[in-house]
Design an enzyme around this catalytic site. Sequence first.
Site, PDB file in Angstrom:
ATOM      1  N   GLU A  39      -9.438   7.210   3.278  1.00 29.20           N
ATOM      2  CA  GLU A  39      -9.433   7.506   4.717  1.00 29.20           C
ATOM      3  C   GLU A  39     -10.034   8.889   4.959  1.00 29.20           C
ATOM      4  OE1 GLU A  39      -5.729   6.802   6.764  1.00 29.20           O
ATOM      5  OE2 GLU A  39      -6.418   7.827   8.581  1.00 29.20           O
TER       6      GLU A  39
ATOM      7  N   LYS B  46       0.865  -1.193   0.000  1.00 28.74           N
ATOM      8  CA  LYS B  46       0.000   0.000   0.000  1.00 28.74           C
ATOM      9  C   LYS B  46       0.893   1.231   0.000  1.00 28.74           C
ATOM     10  CE  LYS B  46      -2.613   1.207   3.806  1.00 28.74           C
ATOM     11  NZ  LYS B  46      -2.067   2.513   4.207  1.00 28.74           N
TER      12      LYS B  46
HETATM   13  O1  KIV Z   1      -1.252   2.416   8.629  1.00 24.89           O
HETATM   14  C1  KIV Z   1      -2.448   2.156   8.798  1.00 24.89           C
HETATM   15  O2  KIV Z   1      -2.860   1.541   9.779  1.00 24.89           O
HETATM   16  C2  KIV Z   1      -3.406   2.620   7.803  1.00 24.89           C
HETATM   17  C3  KIV Z   1      -4.847   2.564   8.181  1.00 24.89           C
HETATM   18  C4  KIV Z   1      -5.199   3.749   8.988  1.00 24.89           C
HETATM   19  C5  KIV Z   1      -5.723   2.430   7.008  1.00 24.89           C
HETATM   20  O3  KIV Z   1      -3.027   3.059   6.769  1.00 24.89           O
END
Ligand code: KIV
Length: 270
Positions: free
Chosen positions: A187, A118
């Site tokens: 988010e 991600k």
């Molecule tokens: O790092 C994380 O936990 C996240 C979540 C807030 C989606 O990106």
Amino acid sequence: MSSQTQVKNITLTALQRIKREGGKFSCLTAYDACFARILSAAGVEVLLVGDSLGMVLQGHDSTLPVTMDDMIYHVGCVKRGNLGSLIMADLPFMSYASESQTLENAAALMRAGAHMVKLEGGAWIANTTRLLAERGIPVCAHMGLTPQSVNRIGGFHVQGRDTDQAQLILEEASMLQESGANILLLECVPQSLAKTITDALKIPVVGIGAGPDTTGQIMVLHDVLGISPITPKFVKNFLQDSDNGIPGAIEAYVKAVRSKTFPAQEHSFN
Ligand code: KIV
């Protein structure tokens, strides 16, 4: 006794199918083997080894200090506890600033046990997304409130409230899908914007503080257990009503997401 439904090898194809069929799936952050096992056994489809570990585990006031070594260590821990959930891992702050860094760091996360990475950003991560996708690394693009940019944004605030900003997020989400992103994470955006984007995209959209209409819901583990020092509006403590401790709380979260009872209006932004 709990009614655990162990998940078996959740794939992107399975998440795509849930989207096509109008279902819902649940995601939670996980940072160690013990919780990975509990979450996976409770049926959580996606375990995110998030750079939120910098705030939740390490006590920093942002995610910026988190390093690749931290991420690799925690991805390995989660992999060893996982029973079949899909493991998503964050590329931490500045670890995808150049092409070579991106490839090297994404490969390190995949070798450690992640099934996808991600990264945060809008149009500017389109080329990076394409680069990873072309090399067989699935990508989740994180938009809306992007904590790695907290110093530019000026705090942890809801994004996309004005029409121009909402339109930009919609256009950039579509651009990231075209660039090869497999999942979009939104988010802290108004629920109407999250719904518009979820309806417009073919890929699953996962929300946190984005209302009830996204295909997936994600929360920080410590928030659903009610042990975080602050409680944002979009958080619900699932432990307080559990009759089976932590496993019961996680099962209740999974059930609430699947049955569309969480998040409710009170957890959403307009
Ligand atoms: O790092 C994380 O936990 C996240 C979540 C807030 C989606 O990106």
